[in-house]
Design a protein around this motif. Sequence first.
Motif, PDB file in Angstrom:
ATOM      1  N   VAL A   1       0.862  -1.186   0.000  1.00 43.29           N
ATOM      2  CA  VAL A   1       0.000   0.000   0.000  1.00 43.29           C
ATOM      3  C   VAL A   1       0.896   1.233   0.000  1.00 43.29           C
ATOM      4  N   HIS A   2       0.579   2.186  -0.866  1.00 44.49           N
ATOM      5  CA  HIS A   2       1.342   3.430  -0.934  1.00 44.49           C
ATOM      6  C   HIS A   2       0.403   4.622  -0.819  1.00 44.49           C
ATOM      7  N   HIS A   3       0.797   5.598  -0.010  1.00 48.45           N
ATOM      8  CA  HIS A   3       0.018   6.825   0.160  1.00 48.45           C
ATOM      9  C   HIS A   3       0.661   7.922  -0.685  1.00 48.45           C
TER      10      HIS A   3
ATOM     11  N   GLU B   1       1.001  11.731  -2.484  1.00 49.14           N
ATOM     12  CA  GLU B   1       0.759  13.164  -2.367  1.00 49.14           C
ATOM     13  C   GLU B   1       0.371  13.694  -3.747  1.00 49.14           C
TER      14      GLU B   1
ATOM     15  N   LYS C   1      -4.411  13.861  -2.259  1.00 46.95           N
ATOM     16  CA  LYS C   1      -3.843  12.755  -1.493  1.00 46.95           C
ATOM     17  C   LYS C   1      -4.632  11.488  -1.830  1.00 46.95           C
ATOM     18  N   GLU C   2      -3.926  10.437  -2.220  1.00 44.67           N
ATOM     19  CA  GLU C   2      -4.574   9.190  -2.631  1.00 44.67           C
ATOM     20  C   GLU C   2      -3.815   7.996  -2.066  1.00 44.67           C
ATOM     21  N   THR C   3      -4.497   6.859  -2.052  1.00 41.94           N
ATOM     22  CA  THR C   3      -3.866   5.610  -1.630  1.00 41.94           C
ATOM     23  C   THR C   3      -3.978   4.600  -2.757  1.00 41.94           C
TER      24      THR C   3
ATOM     25  N   LYS D   1      -6.516   2.067  -7.068  1.00 43.41           N
ATOM     26  CA  LYS D   1      -6.806   3.162  -6.153  1.00 43.41           C
ATOM     27  C   LYS D   1      -7.775   2.648  -5.093  1.00 43.41           C
TER      28      LYS D   1
ATOM     29  N   GLU E   1      -8.336   4.946   1.975  1.00 43.05           N
ATOM     30  CA  GLU E   1      -7.127   5.219   2.749  1.00 43.05           C
ATOM     31  C   GLU E   1      -6.833   4.147   3.786  1.00 43.05           C
ATOM     32  N   GLN E   2      -7.874   3.570   4.381  1.00 43.18           N
ATOM     33  CA  GLN E   2      -7.671   2.620   5.471  1.00 43.18           C
ATOM     34  C   GLN E   2      -7.358   1.205   4.989  1.00 43.18           C
TER      35      GLN E   2
END
Length: 383
Positions: free
Chosen positions: A254-256, A258, A274-276, A319, A322-323
């Motif tokens: 998982v990558h968060h 910017e 901001k995306e995950t 995509k 976030e959690q």
Amino acid sequence: MSDKYYRNTVLDVNLKAIEKNYRAVQGINPEKTLIAVVKANAYGLGAKAVSEHLAEAGASFFAVATLDEAIDLRMHGIKQKILVLGTISPEHINKAIQHRIAVTAPNLEWLKEAKSEVNDRHDKAVWIHIKVNTGMNRYGTSDLREIETMINEINSFSRFIYEGIFSHFTSSDEDNDITAAEFNLFKDIVNQVERPEYVHISNSGGALTLKEDFTTAVRSGIALYGYYPSEYTKAETAVKLNPGVRLSTEITAVHHLEPGDSVSYGRKYTAKTKETVATLPIGYADGLLRQHNGYKVKLEGGADCEIVGTICMDALMIKVPEQTNAQEKVIIIDDQENSDQSMESYSNYTGTISYESLCSFGRRIPRRYTGKDIELIYNEVIN
């Protein structure tokens, strides 16, 4: 056969669903022999496992495309009748005799060449099915005199048995008059020659929609695996098919991101906020094409997640909320007919058909068979 796999991407094949589909197609063709088509490794699902299960369920006749496929089934213990639908080289006729495999005679020249190749090593006869060309223009002949001569050649040779005559519909999955015209041509030819035990022309489309009492057998491939040849076929038949395939995997990273961060080769996807994103261990080497960019897979928890960035050979990125965590299961193709991840949705997204999608699944994806008393796993990579 290995029962282990070390990448959490797996193709679940429901053998009980396939058996139900077999019985459903047989149920609307009760007086005919149902020839189960298991060519192309049972459309990518595993010819050995599928054929073994259907044989146990009562299937008596299988069809493949090549002699190699037929011999492979024999070597894996399939004792039922097997027909090679494609044309084998005449020089290999003795291999068909050795393994008791029925073959297709496309024309008189082939028949004479095959006859000249027969030797005395295996004192057996081989079953011959004459292929009639009713419009496909792929194999076969529509010349009545040639067909009559072929039958005479077969009957006059002790090592050949005239067992079948057949053709193949070009458009039985469409709403037009072509199928009727092809069927009429086939009937006209068959009515003028000696009639063998097996007379067949219907593929899945014909087997599901055509009501007729002229033939003695029907063939079914795609319908066995739970998929209609087309929406037209689905609307025209009363048969309810059971999808037999589920493709799933697990998140490995998982990558968060910017704003301005990009994803995958060529940086063709760039985050605007901001995306995950999560990485899935499956790529185009496994049959999930680069054209599936934008297709939505489903987290087991329910969220639809878009494929973003260029799909890689061994991985792709989606995509996600976030959690989202690593090791969450993801459904790529669902075994629920009306799902957004159904086989039809998956195939339509790239403008192809279920047949091609099934056959495209790579050897690196283990096949996990359910619907039996025990779970069976086949991993070809470490077989």
